[in-house]
Design an enzyme around this catalytic site. Structure first.
Site, PDB file in Angstrom:
ATOM      1  CE  LYS A  52      22.292  25.293  -4.485  1.00  0.00           C
ATOM      2  NZ  LYS A  52      22.833  26.593  -4.832  1.00  0.00           N
ATOM      3  NE  ARG A  96      28.318  27.613  -0.843  1.00  0.00           N
ATOM      4  CZ  ARG A  96      27.362  26.808  -0.401  1.00  0.00           C
ATOM      5  NH1 ARG A  96      26.737  25.970  -1.210  1.00  0.00           N
ATOM      6  NH2 ARG A  96      27.010  26.851   0.870  1.00  0.00           N
TER       7      ARG A  96
HETATM    8  N1  PMM Z   1      23.650  27.904  -2.241  1.00  0.00           N
HETATM    9  C1  PMM Z   1      23.437  27.567  -0.953  1.00  0.00           C
HETATM   10  C2  PMM Z   1      24.153  28.220   0.061  1.00  0.00           C
HETATM   11  N2  PMM Z   1      25.079  29.168  -0.215  1.00  0.00           N
HETATM   12  N3  PMM Z   1      26.262  30.440  -1.822  1.00  0.00           N
HETATM   13  C3  PMM Z   1      26.476  30.767  -3.106  1.00  0.00           C
HETATM   14  N4  PMM Z   1      27.403  31.700  -3.412  1.00  0.00           N
HETATM   15  N5  PMM Z   1      25.774  30.194  -4.117  1.00  0.00           N
HETATM   16  C4  PMM Z   1      24.809  29.257  -3.891  1.00  0.00           C
HETATM   17  O1  PMM Z   1      24.167  28.800  -4.853  1.00  0.00           O
HETATM   18  C5  PMM Z   1      24.561  28.863  -2.538  1.00  0.00           C
HETATM   19  C6  PMM Z   1      25.319  29.494  -1.524  1.00  0.00           C
HETATM   20  C7  PMM Z   1      22.422  26.515  -0.668  1.00  0.00           C
HETATM   21  O2  PMM Z   1      22.605  25.741   0.454  1.00  0.00           O
HETATM   22  P1  PMM Z   1      23.777  24.641   0.666  1.00  0.00           P
HETATM   23  O3  PMM Z   1      24.791  25.286   1.555  1.00  0.00           O
HETATM   24  O4  PMM Z   1      23.161  23.486   1.354  1.00  0.00           O
HETATM   25  O5  PMM Z   1      24.347  24.319  -0.658  1.00  0.00           O
END
Ligand code: PMM
Length: 307
Positions: free
Chosen positions: A223, A264
């Site tokens: 990020k 994640r």
């Molecule tokens: N960030 C992204 C996508 N999904 N889900 C959760 N639970 N928390 C997050 O911070 C989050 C998410 C941002 O996009 P990415 O898939 O490219 O990381």
């Protein structure tokens, strides 16, 4: 055990911070846009992530990067459901990353074990009823509105306090709508309506999220705030998203040690090792070194002669 970890009903108990690997079936995610925008490639990538140590694979079909416009529902379904079905039938614990109830429902029917909604149920009023009806675990993330203009909402007097209060409201709404509280996971939503300083404050004060009494998922992977940290100075250019994986693993180690339930991440291997190291350190503190879950994952055999 820390209430940031705890058990989530309906999911295995990993006895350490779990690792959720990301498969974005999108042409435009900030971190890996386009790489897995094909069912077969996406499924193969999900299986590779499991071999590298992922406990859960999170499949998403809509980019939520700042400024992103929404994808339509039919297209999101087309991207997500076949990937979920194939991974689930291969025995993978699959999570579906969606703000849409219809996508969540069809993904669960295709074998998804949990629903990861970055809006925490706010974007689609049908989401909470669908999650409640299917009795699946539900990730409730802190969210202040759609990605198109979320950066305008990064205004806080006390970011941690406000995230706790706003998350508490989302959790209450979900429970009032019939979701089993034992199936709820909370997430501070790093990078969503937040600037780098807000994200760092949240990572630094995860213990304040204990007030919510639910297991915690942290998604720092690649990020912007890590780009800011690595750039090393005001106005310096941040490294591209794909060069933030070592920094991501550093966050995984920190938050695993703080008791996070899961991280994640896009690049799984380093975080899989980080959470195992954190678990081993935890075990040593408790006087039981060599704790379960400390061994390396398959395909990453330990080399000899190194320190
Ligand atoms: N960030 C992204 C996508 N999904 N889900 C959760 N639970 N928390 C997050 O911070 C989050 C998410 C941002 O996009 P990415 O898939 O490219 O990381």
């Amino acid at each position: 055990m820390s209430t940031l970890r705890g058990r989530v009903a309906g999911l295995p108990d990993w006895d350490r911070c779990a690792v959720m690997g990301v498969v974005n079936v999108t042409p435009d995610s900030f971190s890996d846009g386009g790489e897995w925008f094909d069912t077969e490639l996406a499924v193969k990538h999900g299986l590779d992530l499991v071999a590298q140590g992922a406990d859960i694979v999170d499949v998403g079909g809509e980019s939520t990067r700042p400024g992103a416009a929404r994808v339509d529902e039919a297209e999101e379904l087309r991207r997500v459901v076949p990937v979920v079905r194939e991974l689930a039938s291969a025995g993978v614990v699959v999570s579906v990353d969606t703000m849409r109830a219809a996508v969540a429902e069809q993904a669960v029917e295709a074998g998804a074990w949990l629903v990861n909604d970055v809006s925490g149920g706010l974007a689609d009023p049908a989401m909470v009823p669908v999650v409640a009806a299917h009795h699946v675990p539900f990730v409730v993330m802190h969210w202040r509105g759609q990605s198109i203009d979320m950066n305008n909402r990064a205004v806080y007097a006390d970011v941690v306090g406000e995230v706790v209060d706003e998350l508490a409201a989302s959790v209450e709404r979900a429970v009032a709508g019939g979701v089993d509280p034992e199936r709820i996971v909370i997430d501070p939503g790093l990078g969503f309506a937040k600037e780098a300083g807000h994200d760092l404050a949240l990572v630094a004060q995860l213990n304040r999220l204990r007030a919510l009494g639910r297991p915690l998922l942290v998604a720092a992977s690649r990020k912007r705030f890590l780009g800011r940290v690595l750039a090393g100075g005001e106005g310096a250019a941040p490294p591209p998203a794909r060069e933030r994986d070592a920094a991501t693993a550093a966050v995984s180690a920190i938050v695993a040690r703080e008791g996070a339930w899961a991280v994640r991440v896009h690049e799984v291997r380093a975080s899989a090792d980080a959470v195992r190291v954190a678990r081993a350190v935890e075990g040593a503190v408790a006087g039981s070194a060599g704790a379960s879950g400390a061994g390396r994952v398959s395909g990453t055999a330990t080399t000899t002669g190194t320190k």
